[in-house]
Enzyme design. Sequence first.
Site, mmCIF file in Angstrom:
data_model
loop_
_atom_site.group_PDB
_atom_site.id
_atom_site.type_symbol
_atom_site.label_atom_id
_atom_site.label_comp_id
_atom_site.label_asym_id
_atom_site.label_seq_id
_atom_site.Cartn_x
_atom_site.Cartn_y
_atom_site.Cartn_z
ATOM 1 N N SER A 252 0.844 -1.197 0.000
ATOM 2 C CA SER A 252 0.000 0.000 0.000
ATOM 3 C C SER A 252 0.871 1.235 0.000
ATOM 4 O O SER A 252 1.972 1.247 0.540
ATOM 5 C CB SER A 252 -0.915 0.006 1.219
ATOM 6 O OG SER A 252 -0.263 0.630 2.291
ATOM 7 N N LYS A 253 0.316 2.288 -0.606
ATOM 8 C CA LYS A 253 1.108 3.491 -0.773
ATOM 9 C C LYS A 253 1.385 4.172 0.553
ATOM 10 O O LYS A 253 2.210 5.067 0.625
ATOM 11 C CB LYS A 253 0.406 4.439 -1.743
ATOM 12 C CG LYS A 253 -0.983 4.835 -1.333
ATOM 13 C CD LYS A 253 -1.663 5.574 -2.468
ATOM 14 C CE LYS A 253 -3.142 5.720 -2.174
ATOM 15 N NZ LYS A 253 -3.937 6.013 -3.329
ATOM 16 N N ARG A 254 0.689 3.753 1.601
ATOM 17 C CA ARG A 254 0.984 4.342 2.901
ATOM 18 C C ARG A 254 2.358 3.887 3.411
ATOM 19 O O ARG A 254 2.951 4.520 4.250
ATOM 20 C CB ARG A 254 -0.105 3.994 3.923
ATOM 21 C CG ARG A 254 -1.348 4.846 3.759
ATOM 22 C CD ARG A 254 -2.368 4.560 4.835
ATOM 23 N NE ARG A 254 -2.821 3.174 4.802
ATOM 24 C CZ ARG A 254 -3.690 2.712 3.909
ATOM 25 N NH1 ARG A 254 -4.195 3.513 3.002
ATOM 26 N NH2 ARG A 254 -4.063 1.453 3.928
ATOM 27 N N ASN A 256 4.798 2.163 1.052
ATOM 28 C CA ASN A 256 5.728 2.012 -0.060
ATOM 29 C C ASN A 256 5.174 2.781 -1.240
ATOM 30 O O ASN A 256 3.971 2.759 -1.440
ATOM 31 C CB ASN A 256 5.718 0.541 -0.499
ATOM 32 C CG ASN A 256 6.997 -0.167 -0.177
ATOM 33 O OD1 ASN A 256 8.080 0.377 -0.338
ATOM 34 N ND2 ASN A 256 6.860 -1.396 0.268
#
Length: 497
Positions: A252-254, A256
Amino acid sequence: MKVRTRVAPSPTGDPHVGTAYVALINYCFAKHHGGEFLLRIEDTDQVRSTRESESAILDSLHWLGLSWDEGPDIGGPHGPYRQSERSEIYRRYVQQLLDDGHAFKCFCTPARLEEMRVAQRASGQASRYDGLCLTYAPDEIARREAAGEPFVVRMKVPDDGVCAVQDERRGTIEIEWKSVDMQVLMKSDGLPTYHLANVVDDHLMEITHVMRGEEWVSSAPKHVLLYRYFGWEMPKLIHLPLLRNPDKSKLSKRKNPTGILFYQAMGYLPGALLNFLGLLANSVGEGHDEMMSLAQMVERFALEHIPLGGPVFDVAKLDWLNGRYLREGLDREAFIANVQAWAFAPERLARIAELAQPRIERMSDLGSLVAFFFAGRLPITAELLRGGKLDDLAMRQAFQLALWELDALREWKVAGIEIVLKQIADALGKKFRDVARPFYVAITGSPTSVPLYDSMELLGRDVVRERLRGALDVLGAPSKREQDEWKALGAQRAEAS
Ligand code: GLU
């Protein structure tokens, strides 16, 4: 039989590395068997789908070196390849299901459905349509329709027994019918949902193997049933593992960067990123180098080498591989050409120059002023962030709110970015000028620089997210409890506006 596979992205956001991963596997499998690979745009979600997102997805897959035999940009014998252009086709097939008694019209209002769900939750049942409209006699249905009551079309689903889903890699997966909802196939506006459009298109486009993310396993029974209702042969199913963060949570962009554009902006080579995804798609055979061209990935591809556990998207490994590509994969001329293309893309450079022009006395001032456009995470310190009027708590709140709100922006443009930052100042009850300062530091590395919003637009959403995360790391990333509290700050603001 010719193998035909597809990737079917929904154009609802920035291009994601997971889409490239799924595309690569479908590409390799089809080409390994001398088959065809196509790209279909699944834009049934009319609210969230945008043409910008579609173009960005196509461009980034092309950038990675993937190509398709049929698709919305090149056409082909099974077009159109954009679901929003196929409404007539879906309407015909929904009618067929209604005529054959496999689907029914449902007049339940959103309020009734909500009541039903609340009651089901209270009694510990799974949320599933209760079949009220199935009990209506034909004249009741005709009366409601004549009165102009809006309706959706739902598929019938058995109440008992299990659905055996055959997965070519995982074997038989059994799912109880009672956990499968009577899926809406057509919305009240006459447009299809994903499930119907997906099945109809895979059939009409003669897809032989459906290889998609494992998040779709629970939908497979609906698809199995639809193929059965239509009397069509089901393509072979292979559910692919989801990519993971190093801590094994879902990528998840949170945690990576997940956007292909981020890796592009950071100066990764497309071949290296594709190769890296290929390593996560298929284990490398004995004695093979990990550095592989697309042609080699195709040649060595094997279904049984798709990992079932979550492959870890390990950026350190990507860095290592990209370093090898830069050093070993490019001769002097190719390296120089790549550097030029990355650093001196004419349009971007022109915008950077324009931003800098009013702020310099000598062109040699440019280097330090605009270096942040060519950097990854910036080496900022708490001292630098603390030079203004906001205390640590307010800065951390501002950065966290920005991470949430900027993610929700449909379009990544100066106007929207500006509104978000101003609203954050309001939500925190601070002067905008005071809130802007730490953002300057986080994004440009300095409290004064070229204009902030333009810089953010030019850097791109993914790079901005990374810089804000970097600044939060310096001041202390928020705890779960803080995040829950701060979410309310954003919500209050939304209510007030
Ligand atoms: N549109 C779906 C997605 O973006 C595709 C799923 C599938 O491949 O069937 O995940």
